[in-house]
Design a protein around this motif. Structure first.
Motif, short mmCIF file in Angstrom:
data_model
loop_
_atom_site.label_atom_id
_atom_site.label_comp_id
_atom_site.label_asym_id
_atom_site.label_seq_id
_atom_site.Cartn_x
_atom_site.Cartn_y
_atom_site.Cartn_z
N GLU A 1 0.85 -1.19 0.00
CA GLU A 1 0.00 0.00 0.00
C GLU A 1 0.89 1.25 0.00
N LEU A 2 0.27 2.39 -0.26
CA LEU A 2 1.01 3.64 -0.33
C LEU A 2 1.79 3.92 0.96
N ASP A 3 1.22 3.55 2.11
CA ASP A 3 1.87 3.81 3.39
C ASP A 3 3.17 3.02 3.58
N GLN A 4 3.38 2.00 2.75
CA GLN A 4 4.56 1.15 2.89
C GLN A 4 5.68 1.54 1.92
N VAL A 5 5.47 2.56 1.13
CA VAL A 5 6.44 2.92 0.09
C VAL A 5 7.80 3.31 0.68
N LEU A 6 7.80 4.15 1.71
CA LEU A 6 9.06 4.63 2.26
C LEU A 6 9.87 3.49 2.88
N GLU A 7 9.20 2.55 3.51
CA GLU A 7 9.88 1.39 4.07
C GLU A 7 10.52 0.55 2.96
N THR A 8 9.78 0.37 1.89
CA THR A 8 10.31 -0.41 0.76
C THR A 8 11.48 0.31 0.10
N ALA A 9 11.40 1.64 -0.01
CA ALA A 9 12.50 2.42 -0.57
C ALA A 9 13.77 2.23 0.26
N ASP A 10 13.61 2.19 1.58
CA ASP A 10 14.76 1.96 2.46
C ASP A 10 15.42 0.63 2.15
N ALA A 11 14.60 -0.42 1.99
CA ALA A 11 15.13 -1.75 1.72
C ALA A 11 15.83 -1.80 0.37
N LEU A 12 15.26 -1.12 -0.62
CA LEU A 12 15.85 -1.12 -1.95
C LEU A 12 17.22 -0.44 -1.94
N LEU A 13 17.31 0.70 -1.29
CA LEU A 13 18.57 1.44 -1.25
C LEU A 13 19.62 0.73 -0.40
N ALA A 14 19.16 -0.10 0.54
CA ALA A 14 20.10 -0.86 1.38
C ALA A 14 20.53 -2.16 0.73
N GLY A 15 20.03 -2.44 -0.47
CA GLY A 15 20.39 -3.67 -1.16
C GLY A 15 19.72 -4.90 -0.61
N LYS A 16 18.59 -4.71 0.11
CA LYS A 16 17.89 -5.84 0.72
C LYS A 16 16.60 -6.19 -0.01
N HIS A 17 16.40 -5.60 -1.16
CA HIS A 17 15.16 -5.80 -1.91
C HIS A 17 15.39 -6.81 -3.03
N VAL A 18 14.41 -7.69 -3.23
CA VAL A 18 14.50 -8.71 -4.28
C VAL A 18 13.25 -8.63 -5.14
N GLY A 19 13.43 -8.72 -6.45
CA GLY A 19 12.28 -8.78 -7.35
C GLY A 19 11.69 -7.41 -7.64
N ARG A 20 10.37 -7.40 -7.70
CA ARG A 20 9.62 -6.20 -8.10
C ARG A 20 8.55 -5.93 -7.07
N THR A 21 8.38 -4.67 -6.68
CA THR A 21 7.31 -4.30 -5.76
C THR A 21 6.37 -3.33 -6.46
N ILE A 22 5.06 -3.65 -6.42
CA ILE A 22 4.06 -2.75 -6.99
C ILE A 22 3.20 -2.18 -5.87
N VAL A 23 2.64 -1.01 -6.13
CA VAL A 23 1.88 -0.28 -5.13
C VAL A 23 0.43 -0.21 -5.56
N ALA A 24 -0.48 -0.74 -4.75
CA ALA A 24 -1.91 -0.68 -5.04
C ALA A 24 -2.45 0.67 -4.58
N LEU A 25 -2.95 1.47 -5.53
CA LEU A 25 -3.43 2.82 -5.21
C LEU A 25 -4.95 2.89 -5.12
N GLY A 26 -5.66 2.17 -5.96
CA GLY A 26 -7.12 2.19 -5.91
C GLY A 26 -7.71 3.52 -6.25
#
Length: 329
Positions: free
Chosen positions: A301-326
């Motif tokens: 969800e939109l509220d989780q974007v900043l947390e996911t950005a942190d993981a991506l920049l820290a090299g801890k993200h795998v695959g693709r993350t999509i955001v459900a906006l509705g």
């Protein structure tokens, strides 16, 4: 009625936060899109940090891709109800982007979504899949075929993962994934890697201008030192498709791979790709280079974007993350 978006401001102090806003007015030749899904790309993650140079003005809503349905149109090519997608151009960089429940977009940026491609599927590909497809197309034009040995860097990321998948569908002889994440070896082989190597295994302690010719082609999403180190391993008349800078923007190398082995360095830009190329590749992604069934896709969800950005920049993200906006609400 109000809508929600991620807003980055830098007036007094840098701030990234979710805010509410009223329905925007659209100008001539624009459309208003109810955003069903957006994605989190490396560029989007950088946009949540100060002094990265990604956002060209403030305040700004990041999100370099989106998929949804047109609510209103002042462009004769589109009507209310059209299902569409947008990637690149100035979206989320020069003009408010996809991390918003509704968004205004110039009609010139809009691709009509193939009828058998859902909004979620479009963003599972997103900028990452589209960029990987551009890289594959460039290598095909330079001789990539079933006999090719291909190296893919940043293999656990979105672009790298899709590159492995597309190369698997092309039945390339050898597809080598370069990754530091040893725990992802099985996943990378599922996507299409015939072999997974770490930088420590591949690169010698002392770099040489020319090394043993191990790869016919490479798709590099990292840049900087990684690109400098793989160039000496490229076969005579081989090519490297460069489509990322996760490792940095500076390149310290020699001219020898280019003038003694005829290596081609192919720059891949998904931002300003022509509309003709976009429509061609989205048709191919829908009907030929299909979504991998084993690709790791996270929906947030939109509220989780900043947390996911942190993981991506820290090299801890795998695959693709999509955001459900509705955005249709």
């Amino acid at each position: 009625m109000t809508y929600r978006r991620l807003r980055i401001s830098n007036k007094d102090t840098f701030k990234a936060a979710i805010e509410k806003f009223p329905k925007p007015e659209i100008a001539d030749n624009e459309v208003l899109i109810a955003v069903d899904y957006s994605g989190i790309n490396y560029k989007d993650a950088l946009a949540t940090r100060p002094n990265t140079g990604v956002l060209q003005e403030y305040p700004m809503t990041p999100g370099i891709d989106l998929a949804g349905t047109i609510l209103e149109s002042k462009d004769d090519r589109f009507v209310s109800g059209d299902t569409v997608l947008v990637t690149g151009y100035g979206l989320g960089v020069k003009q408010d982007g996809g991390l918003s429940e509704v968004q205004t977009v110039p009609g010139d940026w809009v691709v009509k979504r193939p009828t058998n491609l859902s909004a979620a599927q479009a963003m599972m590909f997103g900028t990452a899949g589209f960029t990987a497809a551009l890289a594959i197309q460039a290598l095909l034009a330079h001789g990539l075929d079933k006999t090719s040995r291909v190296l893919v860097t940043g293999a656990t990321g979105g672009v790298g993962g899709f590159a492995l998948h597309f190369l698997k569908q092309l039945c390339c002889q050898e597809v080598i994934a370069l990754s530091r994440k040893e725990d992802q070896t099985d996943y990378l082989k599922t996507l299409g890697a015939t072999k997974v190597v770490s930088p420590n295994e591949l690169f010698p302690e002392k770099s040489r201008p020319l090394n043993k010719q191990l790869f016919d082609f490479a798709i590099d999403t990292v840049g900087a030192d990684t690109l400098a180190k793989i160039l000496p391993f490229i076969n005579y008349a081989g090519s490297v498709a460069l489509c990322g800078n996760a490792g940095g923007i500076k390149l310290n190398t020699t001219v020898l791979p280019f003038i003694l082995r005829g290596v081609n360095l192919l720059g891949i830009d998904s931002v300003e790709a022509s509309m003709e190329e976009r429509q061609k590749l989205w048709t191919k992604l829908t009907n030929e280079w299909l979504l991998p069934t084993d690709f790791q896709v996270n929906t947030i969800e939109l509220d989780q974007v900043l947390e996911t950005a942190d993981a991506l920049l820290a090299g801890k993200h795998v695959g693709r993350t999509i955001v459900a906006l509705g955005g249709k609400k």
